[in-house]
Design a protein around this motif. Sequence first.
Motif, PDB file in Angstrom:
ATOM      1  N   GLN A   1     105.441  36.837  21.642  1.00 52.95           N
ATOM      2  CA  GLN A   1     104.420  37.531  20.862  1.00 52.95           C
ATOM      3  C   GLN A   1     103.535  36.524  20.120  1.00 52.95           C
ATOM      4  OE1 GLN A   1     104.571  40.646  17.309  1.00 52.95           O
ATOM      5  NE2 GLN A   1     105.504  41.411  19.173  1.00 52.95           N
ATOM      6  N   ASP A   2     104.169  35.494  19.567  1.00 52.60           N
ATOM      7  CA  ASP A   2     103.410  34.484  18.833  1.00 52.60           C
ATOM      8  C   ASP A   2     102.456  33.703  19.734  1.00 52.60           C
ATOM      9  OD1 ASP A   2     104.652  35.231  16.508  1.00 52.60           O
ATOM     10  OD2 ASP A   2     106.044  33.530  16.473  1.00 52.60           O
ATOM     11  N   THR A   3     102.763  33.656  21.023  1.00 52.43           N
ATOM     12  CA  THR A   3     101.905  32.937  21.972  1.00 52.43           C
ATOM     13  C   THR A   3     101.078  33.898  22.827  1.00 52.43           C
ATOM     14  OG1 THR A   3     103.759  32.772  23.531  1.00 52.43           O
ATOM     15  CG2 THR A   3     103.398  30.898  22.051  1.00 52.43           C
ATOM     16  N   ASN A   4     100.974  35.144  22.365  1.00 51.46           N
ATOM     17  CA  ASN A   4     100.163  36.179  23.036  1.00 51.46           C
ATOM     18  C   ASN A   4     100.588  36.447  24.474  1.00 51.46           C
ATOM     19  OD1 ASN A   4      98.596  36.491  20.716  1.00 51.46           O
ATOM     20  ND2 ASN A   4      97.258  34.823  21.327  1.00 51.46           N
ATOM     21  N   ARG A   5     101.860  36.315  24.731  1.00 54.67           N
ATOM     22  CA  ARG A   5     102.400  36.631  26.061  1.00 54.67           C
ATOM     23  C   ARG A   5     103.095  37.997  25.960  1.00 54.67           C
ATOM     24  NH1 ARG A   5     105.574  31.222  27.273  1.00 54.67           N
ATOM     25  NH2 ARG A   5     106.240  32.364  29.116  1.00 54.67           N
ATOM     26  N   TYR A   6     102.263  39.012  25.823  1.00 52.35           N
ATOM     27  CA  TYR A   6     102.755  40.345  25.481  1.00 52.35           C
ATOM     28  C   TYR A   6     103.570  41.002  26.582  1.00 52.35           C
ATOM     29  CZ  TYR A   6      99.612  39.730  21.576  1.00 52.35           C
ATOM     30  OH  TYR A   6      98.982  39.236  20.460  1.00 52.35           O
ATOM     31  N   SER A   7     103.277  40.721  27.808  1.00 54.73           N
ATOM     32  CA  SER A   7     104.036  41.347  28.889  1.00 54.73           C
ATOM     33  C   SER A   7     105.476  40.837  28.895  1.00 54.73           C
ATOM     34  CB  SER A   7     103.293  41.098  30.191  1.00 54.73           C
ATOM     35  OG  SER A   7     104.099  40.747  31.216  1.00 54.73           O
ATOM     36  N   GLU A   8     105.655  39.529  28.704  1.00 57.64           N
ATOM     37  CA  GLU A   8     107.010  38.982  28.622  1.00 57.64           C
ATOM     38  C   GLU A   8     107.707  39.469  27.354  1.00 57.64           C
ATOM     39  OE1 GLU A   8     104.336  36.759  29.143  1.00 57.64           O
ATOM     40  OE2 GLU A   8     104.940  35.327  30.677  1.00 57.64           O
ATOM     41  N   ASP A   9     106.959  39.551  26.277  1.00 61.20           N
ATOM     42  CA  ASP A   9     107.472  40.044  25.011  1.00 61.20           C
ATOM     43  C   ASP A   9     108.002  41.463  25.175  1.00 61.20           C
ATOM     44  OD1 ASP A   9     107.952  40.184  22.224  1.00 61.20           O
ATOM     45  OD2 ASP A   9     105.945  40.977  21.872  1.00 61.20           O
ATOM     46  N   GLU A  10     107.213  42.303  25.783  1.00 57.00           N
ATOM     47  CA  GLU A  10     107.624  43.689  25.987  1.00 57.00           C
ATOM     48  C   GLU A  10     108.889  43.765  26.829  1.00 57.00           C
ATOM     49  OE1 GLU A  10     105.837  47.999  27.345  1.00 57.00           O
ATOM     50  OE2 GLU A  10     104.780  46.189  27.993  1.00 57.00           O
ATOM     51  N   GLN A  11     108.963  42.957  27.872  1.00 54.11           N
ATOM     52  CA  GLN A  11     110.138  42.971  28.742  1.00 54.11           C
ATOM     53  C   GLN A  11     111.404  42.605  27.956  1.00 54.11           C
ATOM     54  OE1 GLN A  11     110.120  44.193  31.808  1.00 54.11           O
ATOM     55  NE2 GLN A  11     112.322  43.992  31.775  1.00 54.11           N
ATOM     56  N   MET A  12     111.304  41.601  27.115  1.00 54.16           N
ATOM     57  CA  MET A  12     112.457  41.189  26.307  1.00 54.16           C
ATOM     58  C   MET A  12     112.863  42.301  25.334  1.00 54.16           C
ATOM     59  SD  MET A  12     113.328  38.163  27.327  1.00 54.16           S
ATOM     60  CE  MET A  12     114.339  37.517  26.032  1.00 54.16           C
ATOM     61  N   TYR A  13     111.880  42.904  24.685  1.00 56.81           N
ATOM     62  CA  TYR A  13     112.187  43.990  23.751  1.00 56.81           C
ATOM     63  C   TYR A  13     112.797  45.195  24.471  1.00 56.81           C
ATOM     64  CZ  TYR A  13     109.827  41.912  19.681  1.00 56.81           C
ATOM     65  OH  TYR A  13     109.470  41.121  18.612  1.00 56.81           O
ATOM     66  N   LEU A  14     112.313  45.498  25.656  1.00 58.33           N
ATOM     67  CA  LEU A  14     112.874  46.628  26.408  1.00 58.33           C
ATOM     68  C   LEU A  14     114.313  46.357  26.836  1.00 58.33           C
ATOM     69  CD1 LEU A  14     109.808  47.667  28.587  1.00 58.33           C
ATOM     70  CD2 LEU A  14     110.881  49.022  26.768  1.00 58.33           C
ATOM     71  N   GLU A  15     114.606  45.122  27.201  1.00 61.00           N
ATOM     72  CA  GLU A  15     115.983  44.770  27.553  1.00 61.00           C
ATOM     73  C   GLU A  15     116.893  44.903  26.334  1.00 61.00           C
ATOM     74  OE1 GLU A  15     116.309  40.992  29.585  1.00 61.00           O
ATOM     75  OE2 GLU A  15     114.612  41.488  30.882  1.00 61.00           O
ATOM     76  N   ALA A  16     116.432  44.416  25.191  1.00 56.23           N
ATOM     77  CA  ALA A  16     117.213  44.535  23.961  1.00 56.23           C
ATOM     78  C   ALA A  16     117.417  46.002  23.594  1.00 56.23           C
ATOM     79  CB  ALA A  16     116.518  43.797  22.823  1.00 56.23           C
ATOM     80  N   LEU A  17     116.364  46.801  23.753  1.00 54.10           N
ATOM     81  CA  LEU A  17     116.462  48.228  23.436  1.00 54.10           C
ATOM     82  C   LEU A  17     117.498  48.912  24.318  1.00 54.10           C
ATOM     83  CD1 LEU A  17     115.411  50.702  21.868  1.00 54.10           C
ATOM     84  CD2 LEU A  17     113.735  50.996  23.702  1.00 54.10           C
ATOM     85  N   GLN A  18     117.504  48.582  25.581  1.00 53.98           N
ATOM     86  CA  GLN A  18     118.459  49.193  26.513  1.00 53.98           C
ATOM     87  C   GLN A  18     119.901  48.875  26.083  1.00 53.98           C
ATOM     88  OE1 GLN A  18     118.166  47.696  30.526  1.00 53.98           O
ATOM     89  NE2 GLN A  18     119.056  49.557  31.379  1.00 53.98           N
ATOM     90  N   ILE A  19     120.150  47.630  25.727  1.00 53.17           N
ATOM     91  CA  ILE A  19     121.489  47.231  25.276  1.00 53.17           C
ATOM     92  C   ILE A  19     121.827  47.913  23.953  1.00 53.17           C
ATOM     93  CG2 ILE A  19     122.856  45.279  24.425  1.00 53.17           C
ATOM     94  CD1 ILE A  19     121.183  43.565  26.496  1.00 53.17           C
ATOM     95  N   ASP A  20     120.890  47.881  23.014  1.00 56.90           N
ATOM     96  CA  ASP A  20     121.137  48.482  21.702  1.00 56.90           C
ATOM     97  C   ASP A  20     121.363  49.987  21.792  1.00 56.90           C
ATOM     98  OD1 ASP A  20     120.960  46.057  20.397  1.00 56.90           O
ATOM     99  OD2 ASP A  20     118.834  46.280  19.938  1.00 56.90           O
ATOM    100  N   ARG A  21     120.666  50.639  22.703  1.00 55.99           N
ATOM    101  CA  ARG A  21     120.835  52.093  22.868  1.00 55.99           C
ATOM    102  C   ARG A  21     122.268  52.409  23.305  1.00 55.99           C
ATOM    103  NH1 ARG A  21     116.914  55.921  23.334  1.00 55.99           N
ATOM    104  NH2 ARG A  21     115.316  54.411  23.890  1.00 55.99           N
ATOM    105  N   ILE A  22     122.780  51.630  24.237  1.00 56.40           N
ATOM    106  CA  ILE A  22     124.152  51.843  24.728  1.00 56.40           C
ATOM    107  C   ILE A  22     125.166  51.576  23.617  1.00 56.40           C
ATOM    108  CG2 ILE A  22     125.913  50.939  26.303  1.00 56.40           C
ATOM    109  CD1 ILE A  22     123.528  50.405  28.286  1.00 56.40           C
ATOM    110  N   LEU A  23     124.993  50.453  22.924  1.00 57.00           N
ATOM    111  CA  LEU A  23     125.926  50.101  21.859  1.00 57.00           C
ATOM    112  C   LEU A  23     125.890  51.118  20.721  1.00 57.00           C
ATOM    113  CD1 LEU A  23     125.370  46.247  21.721  1.00 57.00           C
ATOM    114  CD2 LEU A  23     127.361  47.466  22.623  1.00 57.00           C
ATOM    115  N   ALA A  24     124.702  51.587  20.351  1.00 60.26           N
ATOM    116  CA  ALA A  24     124.572  52.563  19.269  1.00 60.26           C
ATOM    117  C   ALA A  24     125.199  53.900  19.647  1.00 60.26           C
ATOM    118  CB  ALA A  24     123.110  52.747  18.886  1.00 60.26           C
TER     119      ALA A  24
END
Length: 69
Positions: free
Chosen positions: A5-28
């Motif tokens: 995000q800090d380097t304006n690479r939003y597509s990679e940023d989104e992919q990382m956040y979506l992966e984290a969300l998927q893991i967090d959703r399962i754990l929660a």
Amino acid sequence: AVLYQDTNRYSEDEQMYLEALQIDRILAKENPAAYNDNFVSSLNNLAGLHYKTKRYREAEKFSLEAVQI
């Protein structure tokens, strides 16, 4: 994800956040008391990213889900 995000690479940023969300959703789902905070943070991170990239409907979707938890 923050580095992307800090380097304006939003597509990679989104992919990382979506992966984290998927893991967090399962754990929660398995242990809400331990993981809901991480899950909400992931939702908020995605909402912030979408807001920053002017994808307001998607930002709203993630924000509303976070508020419901």
